[in-house]
Scaffold this active site. Structure first.
Site, PDB file in Angstrom:
ATOM      1  N   ARG A   1       0.785  -1.153   0.029  1.00 34.66           N
ATOM      2  CA  ARG A   1       0.029  -0.022   0.162  1.00 34.66           C
ATOM      3  C   ARG A   1       1.108   1.366   0.040  1.00 34.66           C
ATOM      4  NH1 ARG A   1      -1.440   1.630   6.243  1.00 34.66           N
ATOM      5  NH2 ARG A   1       0.018   0.095   7.053  1.00 34.66           N
TER       6      ARG A   1
ATOM      7  N   GLU B   1     -18.836   3.892  -0.134  1.00 37.48           N
ATOM      8  CA  GLU B   1     -18.150   3.390  -1.027  1.00 37.48           C
ATOM      9  C   GLU B   1     -19.002   2.954  -2.636  1.00 37.48           C
ATOM     10  OE1 GLU B   1     -18.544   2.403   2.017  1.00 37.48           O
ATOM     11  OE2 GLU B   1     -16.565   2.540   2.825  1.00 37.48           O
TER      12      GLU B   1
ATOM     13  N   PHE C   1     -14.298  -3.549   1.627  1.00 30.86           N
ATOM     14  CA  PHE C   1     -15.354  -2.647   1.307  1.00 30.86           C
ATOM     15  C   PHE C   1     -15.479  -2.433  -0.340  1.00 30.86           C
ATOM     16  CE2 PHE C   1     -13.878  -0.804   5.503  1.00 30.86           C
ATOM     17  CZ  PHE C   1     -14.724  -1.735   6.506  1.00 30.86           C
TER      18      PHE C   1
ATOM     19  N   HIS D   1      -5.267  -3.349   2.635  1.00 32.38           N
ATOM     20  CA  HIS D   1      -5.717  -4.408   3.873  1.00 32.38           C
ATOM     21  C   HIS D   1      -6.295  -5.535   3.792  1.00 32.38           C
ATOM     22  CE1 HIS D   1      -5.025  -0.166   5.124  1.00 32.38           C
ATOM     23  NE2 HIS D   1      -4.755  -0.409   6.125  1.00 32.38           N
TER      24      HIS D   1
ATOM     25  N   ASP E   1      -7.694  -5.660  13.305  1.00 37.39           N
ATOM     26  CA  ASP E   1      -9.056  -5.180  12.839  1.00 37.39           C
ATOM     27  C   ASP E   1     -10.047  -6.406  12.821  1.00 37.39           C
ATOM     28  OD1 ASP E   1      -8.610  -2.511  13.231  1.00 37.39           O
ATOM     29  OD2 ASP E   1      -8.589  -2.137  11.013  1.00 37.39           O
TER      30      ASP E   1
ATOM     31  N   ARG F   1      -1.713  -4.261   3.881  1.00 40.22           N
ATOM     32  CA  ARG F   1      -1.337  -3.465   5.017  1.00 40.22           C
ATOM     33  C   ARG F   1      -0.056  -3.567   5.645  1.00 40.22           C
ATOM     34  NH1 ARG F   1      -1.851  -4.399  10.784  1.00 40.22           N
ATOM     35  NH2 ARG F   1      -1.351  -2.284  11.872  1.00 40.22           N
TER      36      ARG F   1
END
Lengths: 306, 270
Positions: free
Chosen positions: A6, A54, A79, A105, A113, A163
């Protein structure tokens, strides 16, 4: 060197911004962590934060693309590909618009998370959409090349980034071909076909296997769709058996794509390593990879098991 | 307003009825309710030229309620984007006139639509591109009133106001009906005007079958700076064909040959 793909995305996007005025960036309130913020800081007029929305993100990108812009629409992979799937399907892929969907991610390496945030199904979903190209770069160097290649390629593309920092396995000046897989280690006893941060693990496994007299070929299959059919077929013919590994669900991802080619053109045994139809969970990303069997040790075990 | 607008819209309605009858399926109710807005856009307001369809300065139109495709096709054919005789190929397997708009195969169609709720976001994207490029074109979008039940419409409403997209002019074709019945029985949409106003839009309510009112509303929207405009167009589903008017059953059912003949006869007499 350890770096997250990323980070490379943000860097390469900002580079593109300087050379290609048509490149625009959109994000859904995650620019600081998807790293599109690197572009936003340099080119604020060409960056659009769409807020936590989104669906609007993807379809607004589609509208920009109809007018000749090259939008990179970024958010977490889960998402982007699940919540905004209908928009990617009907407003991007169906009209074949030049939107680059960027999912960061992705996979369990997303870490703490937890399962709600760790895309495991994204490769399968994106791969099933007509016109969509699906790319999972192996390291930061390749990620940068992928971003530049994405801007050159005309059409919808899904770029999957991680990530977690992972080892760099490419020299900075290597030749990248978007539609050709890359043999990173030669061998003819077994082919290990990997993508993303599983590539360094596959290379590690190959080195250990070498010491035991097992010669494994390692393929970096960065582009999962369209997959390099020729190379997969060659792996089947040359090595006679294949192990695939991906940081994603075993349902519909790289392993499935390889099996489709092998079954149709050159049937040989294939063993797939990936998330076995389960969601992820909280924990340090690196530990989770090991726990889910996404490790060099597990690759070695699987290779030896057949 | 040009004097032949009534004839243009009448011809569009006749074409809508005939192409739907030939197709044997499709959506007459919402095509006929949106017809007059589309007529004013294509024949009075929009800068579009079938001889120069890729003009970067052209105005854009997004038919968010893609099921009203027959109304758009009727306008595009009459405008000269493709031959009117092709309209009867609608929905056929070898036709470039798909059941819902497809920008890649139909001349003049600016965006593929069909899955409701996405068009306004696309229109916003087009307007952002126009601003980046320093162009002065307007982006028009027609949504259905049932369509605004989609959450994405409100995401787009928020972002159009946030980015001060005064070159977005959107309509809600408020014919009050959707497949399962009256809007407010299915899922309350009213008050549409107050909702959009609260989202930061310039809002007007007009008679969506009054050419002058449509035209004046667009002129007024263009004078508005710093805000997108929503025109709530009060319309009648099935407008122009008495047996279809305000009948929810004509949302997604094509007329048979006999019904089409009666409908065309009635339209000719108007």
């Amino acid at each position: 060197m350890n770096s997250a793909t990323r980070e490379a995305f943000g860097k390469a996007l900002a580079e593109l911004g300087a050379t290609n005025p048509d490149v625009v960036s959109l994000d859904a309130d995650l620019s600081c962590t998807t790293k599109s913020g690197t572009f936003a800081a340099k080119f604020p007029d060409r960056f659009f934060n769409m807020g936590i929305a989104e669906a609007d993100l993807m379809a607004t990108a589609a509208g920009l693309a109809t007018c000749g812009k090259i939008p990179f629409a970024s958010t977490f992979a889960v998402f982007a590909t699940c919540r905004a799937l209908d928009q990617i399907r009907n407003s991007i892929c169906y009209p074949m618009l030049n939107v680059k969907v960027v999912g960061t991610h992705a996979g369990p390496s997303c870490g703490e998370d937890g399962g709600s945030h760790q895309a495991v199904e994204d490769i399968a979903i994106m791969r099933s959409l007509p016109h969509m190209v699906v790319v999972v770069p192996a390291d930061d160097v390749e990620a940068e090349k992928v971003v530049h290649a994405a801007a050159e390629y005309i059409g919808p593309m899904y770029l999957r980034f991680a990530r977690l920092a992972s080892p760099t396995v490419h020299e900075r000046d290597y030749d990248f071909d978007l539609f050709r897989g890359e043999i990173m280690h030669e061998g003819n006893d077994v082919a290990i076909i990997a993508c993303g941060m599983m590539v360094p693990r596959a290379l590690d496994a190959a080195k250990q296997l070498e010491a035991e007299g097992i010669h494994a070929r390692v393929v970096n299959m960065h582009t999962i769709k369209p997959i390099d059919v020729e190379l997969v077929e060659d792996c089947a013919r040359t090595c006679g058996k294949i192990v695939t590994i991906e940081e994603a669900s075993m349902v519909g991802g790289l392993g499935s794509a390889v099996c489709e080619v092998v079954a149709e053109y050159c049937p040989v045994p294939v063993k797939r390593i990936g998330m076995p139809d389960i969601f992820g969970k909280s924990g340090p990303g690196a530990d989770l990879l090991d726990e889910f069997g996404l490790s060099a040790e597990h690759i070695i075990e699987v290779v030896k098991s057949f | 307003m040009r004097s032949d607008m009534k004839d243009i819209a009448k011809q569009m309605r006749i074409d809508i009825v005939e192409m739907l009858a030939a197709a044997g399926s499709g959506h007459p109710g919402g095509s006929l309710s949106a017809c007059d807005m589309i007529a004013v856009l294509y024949f009075d307001k929009m800068n579009v030229d079938p001889k120069n369809p890729e003009d970067p300065d052209r105005d854009r139109f997004v038919l968010a309620k893609g099921h009203a495709a027959p109304a758009l096709y009727a306008a595009l054919a009459q405008k000269g984007f493709f031959p009117r005789k092709d309209l009867i190929t609608l929905r056929k397997s070898d036709s470039y006139l798909q059941g819902h708009p497809n920008m890649n195969i139909t001349p003049g169609v600016e965006m593929s639509t069909g899955s409701l709720g996405q068009g306004l976001s696309v229109a916003n994207g087009m307007a952002l591109a126009g601003r980046l490029d320093g162009r002065d074109y307007y982006v028009y979008c027609i949504m259905g009133d049932g369509e605004i039940q989609e959450g994405q419409v409100w995401e787009a409403a928020m972002s159009a106001a946030h980015y001060k997209l005064d070159h977005v002019i959107a309509f809600v074709d408020h014919n009050h009906l959707q497949i399962d019945g009256n809007n407010d029985e299915v899922m309350t949409v009213n008050p549409i005007d107050e909702k959009f106003r609260a989202f930061g839009w310039n809002v007007m309510t007009i008679d969506g079958h009054d050419f002058d009112a449509i035209s004046d509303a667009i002129d007024s929207a263009k004078a508005q700076q710093g805000k997108p405009t929503l025109i709530v167009a009060e319309t009648v589903k099935g407008k122009g064909v008495s047996f279809m008017e305000d009948q929810v059953g004509w949302h997604g059912v094509a007329p048979n040959a006999e019904q089409a003949k009666a409908a065309v006869a009635e339209l000719m007499a108007q």
